[in-house]
Design a protein around this motif. Structure first.
Motif, mmCIF file in Angstrom:
data_model
loop_
_atom_site.group_PDB
_atom_site.id
_atom_site.type_symbol
_atom_site.label_atom_id
_atom_site.label_comp_id
_atom_site.label_asym_id
_atom_site.label_seq_id
_atom_site.Cartn_x
_atom_site.Cartn_y
_atom_site.Cartn_z
ATOM 1 N N ARG A 98 14.577 24.697 50.969
ATOM 2 C CA ARG A 98 15.743 25.127 51.731
ATOM 3 C C ARG A 98 16.995 25.027 50.888
ATOM 4 O O ARG A 98 17.208 24.041 50.211
ATOM 5 N N GLY A 99 17.825 26.044 50.961
ATOM 6 C CA GLY A 99 19.105 25.991 50.270
ATOM 7 C C GLY A 99 19.048 26.473 48.833
ATOM 8 O O GLY A 99 20.077 26.705 48.229
ATOM 9 N N ASP A 100 17.850 26.645 48.266
ATOM 10 C CA ASP A 100 17.769 27.157 46.900
ATOM 11 C C ASP A 100 18.146 28.630 46.886
ATOM 12 O O ASP A 100 17.644 29.411 47.686
ATOM 13 N N TYR A 159 12.638 32.549 50.420
ATOM 14 C CA TYR A 159 12.456 31.768 51.635
ATOM 15 C C TYR A 159 11.896 30.387 51.315
ATOM 16 O O TYR A 159 11.122 30.238 50.380
ATOM 17 N N PRO A 160 12.270 29.401 52.136
ATOM 18 C CA PRO A 160 11.687 28.074 51.913
ATOM 19 C C PRO A 160 10.165 28.161 51.998
ATOM 20 O O PRO A 160 9.642 28.821 52.902
ATOM 21 N N GLY A 161 9.496 27.539 51.085
ATOM 22 C CA GLY A 161 8.033 27.567 51.107
ATOM 23 C C GLY A 161 7.447 28.685 50.256
ATOM 24 O O GLY A 161 6.256 28.683 49.964
ATOM 25 N N GLN A 162 8.284 29.653 49.881
ATOM 26 C CA GLN A 162 7.788 30.767 49.077
ATOM 27 C C GLN A 162 7.418 30.295 47.672
ATOM 28 O O GLN A 162 8.137 29.523 47.061
ATOM 29 N N VAL A 183 20.122 25.057 58.138
ATOM 30 C CA VAL A 183 20.389 25.951 57.012
ATOM 31 C C VAL A 183 21.788 26.523 57.205
ATOM 32 O O VAL A 183 22.341 26.440 58.289
ATOM 33 N N PRO A 184 22.380 27.093 56.164
ATOM 34 C CA PRO A 184 23.675 27.732 56.347
ATOM 35 C C PRO A 184 23.557 28.914 57.316
ATOM 36 O O PRO A 184 22.499 29.540 57.415
ATOM 37 N N LEU A 185 24.654 29.191 57.991
ATOM 38 C CA LEU A 185 24.665 30.268 58.984
ATOM 39 C C LEU A 185 25.890 31.136 58.719
ATOM 40 O O LEU A 185 26.987 30.618 58.543
ATOM 41 N N VAL A 186 25.684 32.447 58.668
ATOM 42 C CA VAL A 186 26.808 33.367 58.490
ATOM 43 C C VAL A 186 26.969 34.156 59.784
ATOM 44 O O VAL A 186 26.031 34.808 60.232
ATOM 45 N N LEU A 187 28.142 34.082 60.391
ATOM 46 C CA LEU A 187 28.383 34.794 61.640
ATOM 47 C C LEU A 187 29.282 36.000 61.396
ATOM 48 O O LEU A 187 30.275 35.906 60.685
ATOM 49 N N TYR A 188 28.891 37.130 61.974
ATOM 50 C CA TYR A 188 29.772 38.302 61.980
ATOM 51 C C TYR A 188 30.022 38.631 63.439
ATOM 52 O O TYR A 188 29.309 38.148 64.322
ATOM 53 N N TYR A 189 31.034 39.456 63.693
ATOM 54 C CA TYR A 189 31.358 39.736 65.092
ATOM 55 C C TYR A 189 30.369 40.714 65.730
ATOM 56 O O TYR A 189 30.013 41.729 65.145
ATOM 57 N N LEU A 238 23.555 32.331 49.386
ATOM 58 C CA LEU A 238 23.826 31.052 50.049
ATOM 59 C C LEU A 238 22.588 30.170 50.084
ATOM 60 O O LEU A 238 22.644 29.028 50.518
ATOM 61 N N GLY A 239 21.461 30.722 49.678
ATOM 62 C CA GLY A 239 20.267 29.888 49.549
ATOM 63 C C GLY A 239 19.179 30.226 50.540
ATOM 64 O O GLY A 239 19.415 30.800 51.609
ATOM 65 N N ALA A 240 17.965 29.846 50.183
ATOM 66 C CA ALA A 240 16.783 30.142 50.982
ATOM 67 C C ALA A 240 16.936 29.574 52.385
ATOM 68 O O ALA A 240 17.354 28.435 52.543
ATOM 69 N N GLY A 241 16.625 30.368 53.370
ATOM 70 C CA GLY A 241 16.681 29.898 54.743
ATOM 71 C C GLY A 241 17.971 30.285 55.451
ATOM 72 O O GLY A 241 18.060 30.172 56.669
ATOM 73 N N THR A 242 18.979 30.736 54.715
ATOM 74 C CA THR A 242 20.261 31.101 55.326
ATOM 75 C C THR A 242 20.044 32.132 56.432
ATOM 76 O O THR A 242 19.301 33.085 56.260
ATOM 77 N N VAL A 243 20.713 31.912 57.557
ATOM 78 C CA VAL A 243 20.544 32.783 58.711
ATOM 79 C C VAL A 243 21.833 33.556 58.938
ATOM 80 O O VAL A 243 22.919 33.015 58.755
ATOM 81 N N ILE A 244 21.754 34.830 59.301
ATOM 82 C CA ILE A 244 22.949 35.570 59.698
ATOM 83 C C ILE A 244 22.830 35.922 61.171
ATOM 84 O O ILE A 244 21.730 36.081 61.698
#
Ligand SMILES: [Zn+2]
Length: 735
Positions: A321-323, A351-354, A642-648, A671-677
């Motif tokens: 995660r995060g890589d 992805y984490p685990g990949q 994991v990091p999260l990126v929000l858009y409107y 932003l790294g593996a696992g980041t969610v938008i």
């Protein structure tokens, strides 16, 4: 690149912590795509069998599984405490269904610890305010209604289709149909879909609106592995890895798992009371295998330690995660393009685990780290995105003993292109020395300018300090400090000129009267300390500010602090104090002096001032060169760690802000593996005057390891570099 690690010198921590920690580590095991978590998967399991060994007592077994003796007795209908060798006991898996309030607990702490919102906790327990009392039993789960069912099941060793059918209360025929199984033969590691996918569900969906975070996909006629891989941004090799495919053949109607689950990550975070043998038992592994994979000598493990359950083959790197891909490439002295080619990646997303093939990697480049007093291997490894095993092998170490002054080889920090300044060459110490004529006060969590916080660290959740000057004078001082920083930046070299012409507004979330989230964490001595969201977010925002300017962008901050800039936080027992003294970066907004003039959050907050500051900053900036980045590290129980990126996204119509969504997608890999938008209706994004506006939840304070990470300046710097990298690559990609 181990990210979850806890200091090993633990003192006795309060009950709430251990309770918190074990639930937290459960929370860590969220599946991707927000579908289910192990918490729910666990509920429907029939329980672990435990065969009583010679000398076992109920108390020991209870401790090992972090459950109460009473609970074990209840599950096994035992009347007394006597158990006998060979007896088969059933241990119900987590979660706890209830919690008994201890002295000093607060409702919000319990909510945080049990990973459920306060509102839900109130609802479950029919509480209206925050009042709870010692001894009160709080329900954490609604026993009658457990609607959330997992959508997949990963077959464990020894499981039959019959076991699984029973476990989820589905017929064998249904499982076979949903998974297109011709026989009842299943193999460990196989992922079975449990949810019924309506035949034509996807057929009418528009391709461009397809949920990029979809967890499963039902193969349609004409699909092949590469088109699916491209559409959902996963490598063919990962699709094959996840679905246990030997060849590239797939069939219409077949359900493919698109994202790794936490089980695919094959990582276990050690909980209180666990031993190597209880963990081995849990995953049906041999203790010796766990020790070998993790290069553990002896049998000592610590709470919070991350154990891998799967060994990597030679020249294979298992993503954590995060890589970010560029970090992995850098760690192994490879070019990103090379790594992508070797692994058939069409984008930078991993992805984490990949499992990533490294080919025949050339010798790894390394940097040097000088051991400081109080350092231990776990910390040094973590700071340099390495595992302890990695660190030890890089330095040919037989034991974990280190002494102050020792020089260790470590993964070097980020290096960039050659003709420009490298990020590693930025003299952060010099930037921190920008005082604007204000007296510099060097503290462990400093430096501060002009005035220092009264407390040395954030000692409890409620502690705060108010600004000592009038709003106007606070603003003048903050401006002076910022101008001094700007002068220093102007005298430095450039990282690049690729952001020339761009104007970026950085909005450090919260601030002023609103501290954002305040969460408990443990310092290096095992004592409770508190992390205040806005203080840390401001530090990350300033680091991003510096680097974006060094790439040529004009940058405006919405908030300014009067007494600190970028801060060290060393030793890590130091925490930033909740100072309510940030002001809006605007002359007009600092003329009054009532509470309503200070930055404020919540329903009656004054968020529109952030928007107004952005509008003003963008006045003469051409279209498509205006960007707004809002930084946060909120508590979000609904998101994985994991990091999260929000858009409107418009709540009613569901229509997203397309440019911002596209940007979010573009920076996701960086932003790294696992980041969610995710699209969400957020005030600042909805009203933003920028062409691109996103909110970056860089850390999720619902997780203890994130609160831990925020306290380290090296990891804040890593977060900041990831954001800058994402922005730069996005702009480059647009040409
Ligand atoms: Zn926030």
């Amino acid at each position: 690149m181990t990210l979850v690690y806890f200091p090993s010198h633990f003192k006795r921590a309060p009950a709430i912590f251990f309770f918190a920690f074990f639930l937290f580590t459960l929370g860590v095991t969220h599946f991707f795509g927000g579908s289910v978590s192990l918490l729910q998967a666990g509920e429907s399991k029939a329980g672990l069998p435990y065969i009583v060994k010679k000398g076992d007592s109920l108390g020991e077994i209870a401790l090992r599984y972090n459950v109460s003796v009473t609970a074990i007795k209840k599950w096994n209908k035992l009347t007394g405490d006597k158990i006998f060798e060979g007896q088969r006991l059933r241990i119900e898996p987590f979660p706890l269904h209830s919690y008994t309030v201890k002295s000093g607990d607060t409702l919000s702490e319990i909510a945080l610890a049990s990973n459920i919102p306060v509102s839900r906790l109130r609802e479950l327990n029919k509480i209206t305010g925050d009042r709870i009392y010692t001894g009160q039993k709080l329900q954490l789960v609604n026993d009658r209604k457990r609607t959330e069912k997992p959508s997949v099941h990963v077959v464990e060793k020894g499981e039959s289709l019959w076991d699984i059918a029973k476990q989820y209360d589905i017929s064998i025929a249904a499982i076979k149909k949903r998974n297109h199984l011709k026989t009842e033969v299943i193999t460990p590691g196989m992922t079975l879909s449990l949810k019924e996918v309506p035949e034509e569900k996807h057929a009418k969906e528009k391709t461009d609106e397809e949920d990029p975070e979809l967890f499963e996909y039902k193969v349609r006629p004409g699909d092949n592995l590469s088109t699916i891989a491209e559409r959902f941004d996963v490598a063919v090799s990962l699709l094959k890895q996840l679905n246990g495919l030997k060849e590239n053949r797939i069939y219409p109607g077949q359900t493919l798992q698109l994202r790794p689950t936490s089980l695919d990550e094959a990582v276990h975070v050690v909980r209180s009371g666990e031993t190597l043998s209880s963990i081995a038992f849990k995953y049906r592994m041999n203790v010796s295998d766990i020790k070998r994979i993790n290069e553990i000598e002896g049998s000592k493990i610590v709470v919070g330690q991350e154990l891998r359950l799967k060994g990597a083959k030679p020249n294979v790197y298992i993503v954590e995660r995060g890589d970010a891909l560029w970090e992995v490439a850098q760690a192994y002295g490879m070019r990103v393009e090379e790594l992508k080619r070797l692994n058939g990646l069409t984008s930078d997303r991993i992805y984490p685990g990949q499992e990533l093939q490294l080919g025949i990697a050339p010798a790894r480049p390394f940097g040097t780290y000088t051991v400081k007093k109080g350092d231990y291997l776990g910390r040094i490894a973590r700071l340099h995105q390495m595992s302890v095993a990695d660190l030890k092998s890089m330095n040919n170490m037989k034991t974990a003993l280190i002494y102050p002054g020792d020089q260790l080889k470590v993964t070097p920090f980020l290096q960039q292109g050659s003709e420009w300044l490298k990020i590693s060459e930025i003299n952060w110490d010099d930037l921190m020395g920008s005082s604007g004529g204000l007296k510099k006060i060097t503290l462990g969590n400093g430096p501060y300018y002009g005035s220092r916080p009264m407390a040395r660290r954030q000692n409890n959740r409620r502690y705060y300090e108010s600004a000592r000057l009038s709003l106007w004078n606070t603003y003048k001082r903050a401006q002076k400090l910022q101008a001094a920083l700007d002068r220093k930046i102007a005298k430095m070299g450039r990282l690049s000129d690729c952001l020339n012409g761009w104007h970026i507004v950085i909005d450090p979330g919260h601030g002023g009267l609103d501290p954002g989230a305040v969460v408990a964490n443990l310092d290096g001595n095992g004592d409770k300390v508190y992390v205040v969201e806005d203080e840390y977010v401001y530090d990350v925002a300033l680091r991003v500010y510096v680097m974006l300017r060094l790439h040529g962008a004009d940058v405006t901050l919405t908030l300014l602090s009067p007494d600190h800039l970028i801060r060290h936080s060393d030793p890590p027992v130091q925490t930033f104090v909740n100072e309510k003294n940030e002001v809006y970066n605007s002359r007009a907004f600092n003329r009054g002096n009532s509470r309503s003039h200070w930055p404020k959050g919540g329903r009656n907050g004054n968020l529109s001032r952030r928007v107004a500051i952005a509008e003003n900053a963008f006045k003469n900036v051409p279209r498509n060169r205006r960007m707004l980045l809002s930084f946060h590290a909120d508590i979000d129980h609904s998101s994985p760690n994991v990091p999260l990126v929000l858009y409107y996204r418009n709540r009613r119509t569901g229509r997203p802000d397309r440019a911002s969504k596209q940007f979010a997608k573009a920076i996701q890999p960086f932003l790294g593996a696992g980041t969610v938008i995710r699209g969400q209706n957020v005030f600042v994004l909805r009203n933003s005057p920028a062409d691109i506006s996103v909110m970056l939840e860089l850390r999720n304070l619902a997780y203890t390891d994130h609160a831990w990470a925020l306290r380290f300046e090296e990891l804040r710097q890593r977060d900041a570099e990831k954001v800058v990298r994402g922005v730069v690559e996005y702009v480059k990609g647009k040409g």
